[in-house]
Design a protein around this motif. Structure first.
Motif, short mmCIF file in Angstrom:
data_model
loop_
_atom_site.label_atom_id
_atom_site.label_comp_id
_atom_site.label_asym_id
_atom_site.label_seq_id
_atom_site.Cartn_x
_atom_site.Cartn_y
_atom_site.Cartn_z
N SER A 135 -6.12 -8.51 2.97
CA SER A 135 -5.97 -7.42 2.01
C SER A 135 -6.14 -7.88 0.57
O SER A 135 -6.18 -7.05 -0.34
N PRO A 153 -6.48 -1.63 -0.88
CA PRO A 153 -5.81 -0.73 0.09
C PRO A 153 -6.63 -0.57 1.35
O PRO A 153 -7.87 -0.58 1.32
N GLU A 179 0.82 -1.21 0.00
CA GLU A 179 0.00 0.00 0.00
C GLU A 179 0.86 1.26 0.00
O GLU A 179 0.58 2.22 -0.74
N GLN A 184 2.48 1.76 -3.40
CA GLN A 184 1.51 2.20 -4.38
C GLN A 184 1.20 3.68 -4.23
O GLN A 184 1.09 4.41 -5.23
N ARG A 185 1.07 4.14 -2.97
CA ARG A 185 0.80 5.56 -2.74
C ARG A 185 1.98 6.43 -3.17
O ARG A 185 1.80 7.56 -3.60
#
Length: 330
Positions: free
Chosen positions: A245, A253, A218, A221-222
């Motif tokens: 997840s 996410p 996560e 990815q952000r």
């Protein structure tokens, strides 16, 4: 009788109990003091036992029962729910008698005192998620049990210490995941990724590794670090295909992206969020930690289980009124 009258009686009784102090006969011999202390231990009168054991040690520092009194003082303090006093007594015994045949018992009780330090009277009345607590006592307990197992691998207490070390290691890993999730909620993605990677690198074979990988995916990815996110996701799918997840093989996410937050969350810099994120107790690591703690308590030697712990395990589910009144009217 009205509630306020009951509260007044309870307060007066508690004050009287706290203010009372046992006076020992100065003419008691060493053997008599030791015998009375043993009777107190057998009867569960640990406060009185502590008083007599301390008196025995101070009056007869070189007597035949001096070393045994020091050892049993650790036990009496532990059973009396005084972890700091128990740890202090254990450290003193280890320092004074490093070659004593029962010094492994001192190491074991020292580790137990730290192990239960966060699970005192508060944990009896309030439901606590240990993965959110300061892990200082857990680290101390882990290190103390490690000293026991390294120095005395054949000790009768070593097997139980090893089981508790597994639980403590999982607890420390779950705490790191909790911190990583906190960083995610604050959109501190670099810090979150670093915490997740720390769990993966330093807490292998713990349930928290899957959660750490999910945090890394996560966070990367952000940060639009696509290669790192893809590598972490493949590792997560390969080793933890059933992780919460993952839905139908796709990563979901946990937190909203910064630009997807509500205007209120943006205006307050995230101090006031919209929907509360799932608590850490819903992670695989936290659930496993709670289960392992109960298993560790169940496997504790019978002579070290306090009556309070036994009652807590058998107690029915308590009402909100019981929690509000600290169990006074149960």
């Amino acid at each position: 009788m009205q509630v306020k009258h009951l509260l007044l009686i309870a307060i007066l009784a508690l004050t009287a109990a706290c203010s009372s102090k046992e006076v020992l006969d100065e003419n008691l011999s060493e053997a008599e003091l030791y015998q009375q202390a043993q009777q107190d231990l057998d009867n569960g009168s640990y406060t009185s036992a502590v008083t007599k054991l301390k008196a025995l040690e101070s009056r007869y520092p070189f007597g035949r029962y001096a070393e045994q009194a020091q050892l049993e003082l650790i036990y009496a303090n532990y059973k009396n729910a005084e972890p700091e006093a128990a740890r202090s007594a254990a450290e003193r015994f280890i320092r004074l008698h490093p070659q004593h045949p029962n010094v492994d018992y001192a190491y074991y009780l020292k580790g137990l005192a730290s192990f239960d330090q966060d699970r005192g009277i508060v944990a009896r009345f309030l439901p606590l998620d240990m993965t959110k607590r300061d892990p200082g006592a857990a680290r101390d307990s882990y290190n103390e049990f490690a000293q026991l197992t390294n120095r005395y691998p054949n000790s009768r207490y070593a097997p139980d210490a090893k089981q508790r070390m597994i639980y403590l290691r999982n607890l420390l890993a779950a705490y790191e995941v909790h911190v990583a999730h906190y960083y995610l909620t604050r959109h501190a993605y670099v810090a979150a990724a670093n915490r997740g990677r720390y769990v993966v690198e330093n807490f292998q074979e713990t349930p928290a590794v899957g959660d750490g990988l999910a945090v890394m995916v996560e966070a990367y990815q952000r940060l639009t670090l696509d290669d790192l996110a893809a590598t972490s996701l493949e590792t997560l799918k390969l080793n933890y295909p059933g992780h919460p997840s993952l839905e139908n093989g796709e990563f979901v996410p946990r937190e909203e992206a910064a630009d997807e937050r509500s205007w209120l969350a943006k205006a307050t810099l995230g101090l006031i969020e919209g929907d509360a994120p799932p608590p850490p107790s819903q992670t695989q690591a936290s659930q496993d930690v709670q289960r392992q703690y109960q298993e560790a308590v169940d496997q504790m030697p019978a002579e070290l289980k306090s009556s309070e712990q036994g009652e807590a395990q058998q107690a029915p589910k308590r009402s909100w009124f019981s929690y509000m009144t600290f169990g006074l009217f149960d």
